[in-house]
Design a protein around this motif. Structure first.
Motif, mmCIF file in Angstrom:
data_model
loop_
_atom_site.group_PDB
_atom_site.id
_atom_site.type_symbol
_atom_site.label_atom_id
_atom_site.label_comp_id
_atom_site.label_asym_id
_atom_site.label_seq_id
_atom_site.Cartn_x
_atom_site.Cartn_y
_atom_site.Cartn_z
ATOM 1 N N ASN A 155 0.849 -1.184 0.000
ATOM 2 C CA ASN A 155 0.000 0.000 0.000
ATOM 3 C C ASN A 155 0.891 1.243 0.000
ATOM 4 O O ASN A 155 1.469 1.613 1.024
ATOM 5 C CB ASN A 155 -0.931 0.000 1.213
ATOM 6 N N GLU A 156 0.975 1.895 -1.152
ATOM 7 C CA GLU A 156 1.894 3.022 -1.322
ATOM 8 C C GLU A 156 1.591 4.174 -0.376
ATOM 9 O O GLU A 156 2.512 4.782 0.195
ATOM 10 C CB GLU A 156 1.832 3.505 -2.778
ATOM 11 N N VAL A 157 0.313 4.498 -0.199
ATOM 12 C CA VAL A 157 -0.061 5.630 0.649
ATOM 13 C C VAL A 157 0.363 5.389 2.087
ATOM 14 O O VAL A 157 0.979 6.250 2.739
ATOM 15 C CB VAL A 157 -1.585 5.874 0.568
ATOM 16 N N LEU A 158 0.062 4.203 2.611
ATOM 17 C CA LEU A 158 0.419 3.892 3.987
ATOM 18 C C LEU A 158 1.933 3.820 4.170
ATOM 19 O O LEU A 158 2.457 4.287 5.185
ATOM 20 C CB LEU A 158 -0.237 2.574 4.404
ATOM 21 N N LEU A 159 2.616 3.251 3.206
ATOM 22 C CA LEU A 159 4.080 3.178 3.296
ATOM 23 C C LEU A 159 4.693 4.572 3.316
ATOM 24 O O LEU A 159 5.615 4.850 4.097
ATOM 25 C CB LEU A 159 4.638 2.374 2.116
ATOM 26 N N GLN A 160 4.188 5.452 2.471
ATOM 27 C CA GLN A 160 4.738 6.808 2.429
ATOM 28 C C GLN A 160 4.425 7.564 3.723
ATOM 29 O O GLN A 160 5.289 8.294 4.235
ATOM 30 C CB GLN A 160 4.177 7.559 1.224
ATOM 31 N N ASN A 161 3.223 7.366 4.247
ATOM 32 C CA ASN A 161 2.889 8.024 5.505
ATOM 33 C C ASN A 161 3.728 7.494 6.666
ATOM 34 O O ASN A 161 4.108 8.258 7.571
ATOM 35 C CB ASN A 161 1.399 7.873 5.808
ATOM 36 N N LEU A 162 4.015 6.216 6.663
ATOM 37 C CA LEU A 162 4.908 5.657 7.679
ATOM 38 C C LEU A 162 6.311 6.254 7.554
ATOM 39 O O LEU A 162 6.931 6.639 8.556
ATOM 40 C CB LEU A 162 4.961 4.136 7.552
ATOM 41 N N ALA A 163 6.807 6.326 6.328
ATOM 42 C CA ALA A 163 8.137 6.892 6.102
ATOM 43 C C ALA A 163 8.213 8.337 6.591
ATOM 44 O O ALA A 163 9.160 8.727 7.295
ATOM 45 C CB ALA A 163 8.494 6.801 4.621
ATOM 46 N N ILE A 164 7.208 9.125 6.236
ATOM 47 C CA ILE A 164 7.204 10.544 6.627
ATOM 48 C C ILE A 164 7.095 10.693 8.143
ATOM 49 O O ILE A 164 7.749 11.551 8.752
ATOM 50 C CB ILE A 164 6.051 11.274 5.919
ATOM 51 N N THR A 165 6.277 9.838 8.771
ATOM 52 C CA THR A 165 6.109 9.925 10.227
ATOM 53 C C THR A 165 7.406 9.610 10.954
ATOM 54 O O THR A 165 7.812 10.330 11.882
ATOM 55 C CB THR A 165 4.995 8.972 10.695
ATOM 56 N N CYS A 173 8.327 2.117 -0.732
ATOM 57 C CA CYS A 173 7.451 3.011 -1.491
ATOM 58 C C CYS A 173 8.018 3.262 -2.890
ATOM 59 O O CYS A 173 7.266 3.297 -3.874
ATOM 60 C CB CYS A 173 7.300 4.313 -0.722
ATOM 61 N N MET A 174 9.324 3.419 -2.996
ATOM 62 C CA MET A 174 9.954 3.650 -4.292
ATOM 63 C C MET A 174 9.748 2.471 -5.232
ATOM 64 O O MET A 174 9.580 2.648 -6.438
ATOM 65 C CB MET A 174 11.451 3.925 -4.099
ATOM 66 N N GLY A 175 9.751 1.261 -4.680
ATOM 67 C CA GLY A 175 9.525 0.078 -5.518
ATOM 68 C C GLY A 175 8.157 0.100 -6.169
ATOM 69 O O GLY A 175 8.005 -0.225 -7.352
ATOM 70 N N ILE A 176 7.144 0.529 -5.412
ATOM 71 C CA ILE A 176 5.787 0.609 -5.962
ATOM 72 C C ILE A 176 5.695 1.719 -6.992
ATOM 73 O O ILE A 176 5.078 1.572 -8.056
ATOM 74 C CB ILE A 176 4.767 0.833 -4.825
ATOM 75 N N LYS A 177 6.325 2.857 -6.688
ATOM 76 C CA LYS A 177 6.315 3.969 -7.641
ATOM 77 C C LYS A 177 7.012 3.573 -8.942
ATOM 78 O O LYS A 177 6.590 3.972 -10.030
ATOM 79 C CB LYS A 177 6.999 5.195 -7.023
ATOM 80 N N ALA A 178 8.080 2.799 -8.845
ATOM 81 C CA ALA A 178 8.792 2.353 -10.046
ATOM 82 C C ALA A 178 7.894 1.451 -10.900
ATOM 83 O O ALA A 178 7.907 1.536 -12.139
ATOM 84 C CB ALA A 178 10.073 1.628 -9.658
ATOM 85 N N PHE A 223 15.357 8.000 11.108
ATOM 86 C CA PHE A 223 15.526 7.932 9.656
ATOM 87 C C PHE A 223 15.835 6.516 9.179
ATOM 88 O O PHE A 223 15.499 6.156 8.052
ATOM 89 C CB PHE A 223 16.629 8.882 9.190
ATOM 90 N N LYS A 224 16.464 5.706 10.019
ATOM 91 C CA LYS A 224 16.774 4.338 9.617
ATOM 92 C C LYS A 224 15.487 3.579 9.276
ATOM 93 O O LYS A 224 15.400 2.906 8.236
ATOM 94 C CB LYS A 224 17.530 3.615 10.736
ATOM 95 N N THR A 225 14.481 3.701 10.145
ATOM 96 C CA THR A 225 13.199 3.051 9.866
ATOM 97 C C THR A 225 12.489 3.736 8.714
ATOM 98 O O THR A 225 11.891 3.079 7.854
ATOM 99 C CB THR A 225 12.312 3.066 11.118
ATOM 100 N N ALA A 226 12.558 5.078 8.677
ATOM 101 C CA ALA A 226 11.923 5.825 7.591
ATOM 102 C C ALA A 226 12.478 5.384 6.243
ATOM 103 O O ALA A 226 11.722 5.212 5.274
ATOM 104 C CB ALA A 226 12.152 7.322 7.787
ATOM 105 N N GLN A 227 13.800 5.188 6.159
ATOM 106 C CA GLN A 227 14.425 4.811 4.889
ATOM 107 C C GLN A 227 13.892 3.473 4.394
ATOM 108 O O GLN A 227 13.687 3.279 3.189
ATOM 109 C CB GLN A 227 15.944 4.750 5.056
ATOM 110 N N LYS A 228 13.652 2.550 5.325
ATOM 111 C CA LYS A 228 13.104 1.247 4.932
ATOM 112 C C LYS A 228 11.766 1.425 4.215
ATOM 113 O O LYS A 228 11.522 0.816 3.163
ATOM 114 C CB LYS A 228 12.930 0.378 6.181
#
Length: 266
Positions: free
Chosen positions: A213-223, A241-246, A231-236
């Motif tokens: 789920n791209e939206v949830l993954l991006q919101n988790l990253a931003i949070t 998220c980048m994989g889905i966008k690709a 940032f270590k967890t955010a980067q994961k």
């Protein structure tokens, strides 16, 4: 002879009234059918006929002005049907439909603060078992959230956690998470919990090796990035998220994430 003329005239009046009622019902049915399929211009033609048959009929007025609102794209052209929907609330204040349509149109016009009162009035008048009851609640929640009335918005969303099909919808948990990121008393850890619950619902409670789920993954990253300074967890989550966008060729989205990662890694 005169008596017969009076009788004939009375019969003609009855036939005309009957015809009008039949035509009104038929035109209403045609208008609603066209509107249901998104053919608002054609629906408007039938709805105008309804108003011509019965100008004081609230349902005909609501249908006409709803269709007129949907046909018009420019805000200035939507003012008149919006005003007419407001007039319907004065014509039949005891019914929920005028308040609902007027509140909905205000939301669609971006006037969410003004939409709160009519939607509250619609909620007071609509039976809980009515199919539109939950829709009114969700519209009202949106208005509360956009105007930082967070306790009110949260109360509505939390009531949906036990209601199917909403209880299994990832979007509900995403919205709950976003609420906990707003306002002065934001709680990012609780937001993360809701985003994670959303990912679980997205997988139909079956654990996936890679969340999708791209939206949830991006919101988790931003949070994790902006609110929890992890940032270590955010980067994961950024990488997932980048994989889905690709996969959907969202090059701009990926460039923005890459720029953020590069900025944090400096």
């Amino acid at each position: 002879m005169t008596k017969h003329l009076h009788i004939l005239f009375a019969l003609l009046v009855c036939l005309l009234v009957s015809c009008n009622r039949t035509d009104l019902a038929q035109e209403m049915s045609l208008a609603m059918e066209e509107a249901h399929h998104g053919n608002y211009e054609q629906a408007l033609v039938h709805a105008k006929s309804c108003v011509a048959f019965a100008p004081d009929n609230v349902d005909a007025q609501l249908l006409k002005n709803y269709c007129q609102f949907m046909v018009e794209a420019k805000p200035e052209r939507r003012r008149q049907p919006l005003l007419n929907l407001f007039k319907c609330t004065r014509q039949a204040p005891e019914r929920f439909e005028p308040w609902y349509f007027y509140g909905w149109a205000l939301v669609e016009s971006g006037q969410t603060r003004d939409a709160i009162e009519p939607l509250q009035k619609a909620l007071e008048r609509i039976p809980q078992e009515h199919p539109k009851h939950q829709e009114v609640l969700l519209l009202l929640e949106r208005c509360y959230a956009e105007n930082n009335l967070l306790p009110e918005a949260l109360q509505i969303l939390q009531s949906f956690q036990g209601l199917p099909p909403y209880s299994t919808m990832p979007e509900l948990y995403n919205e709950l998470g976003l609420l906990f990121l707003k306002g002065k008393d934001r709680k990012p850890s609780i937001a993360v919990d809701f985003f994670q619950q959303g990912l679980q619902r997205d997988a139909n409670d079956e654990p996936l090796e890679i969340p999708a789920n791209e939206v949830l993954l991006q919101n988790l990253a931003i949070t994790y990035d902006l609110y929890l300074n992890d940032f270590k967890t955010a980067q994961k989550y950024y990488i997932l998220c980048m994989g889905i966008k690709a996969d959907r060729n969202d090059e701009d989205g990926n460039r923005r994430i890459q720029a953020r990662i590069a900025q944090r890694c400096q």
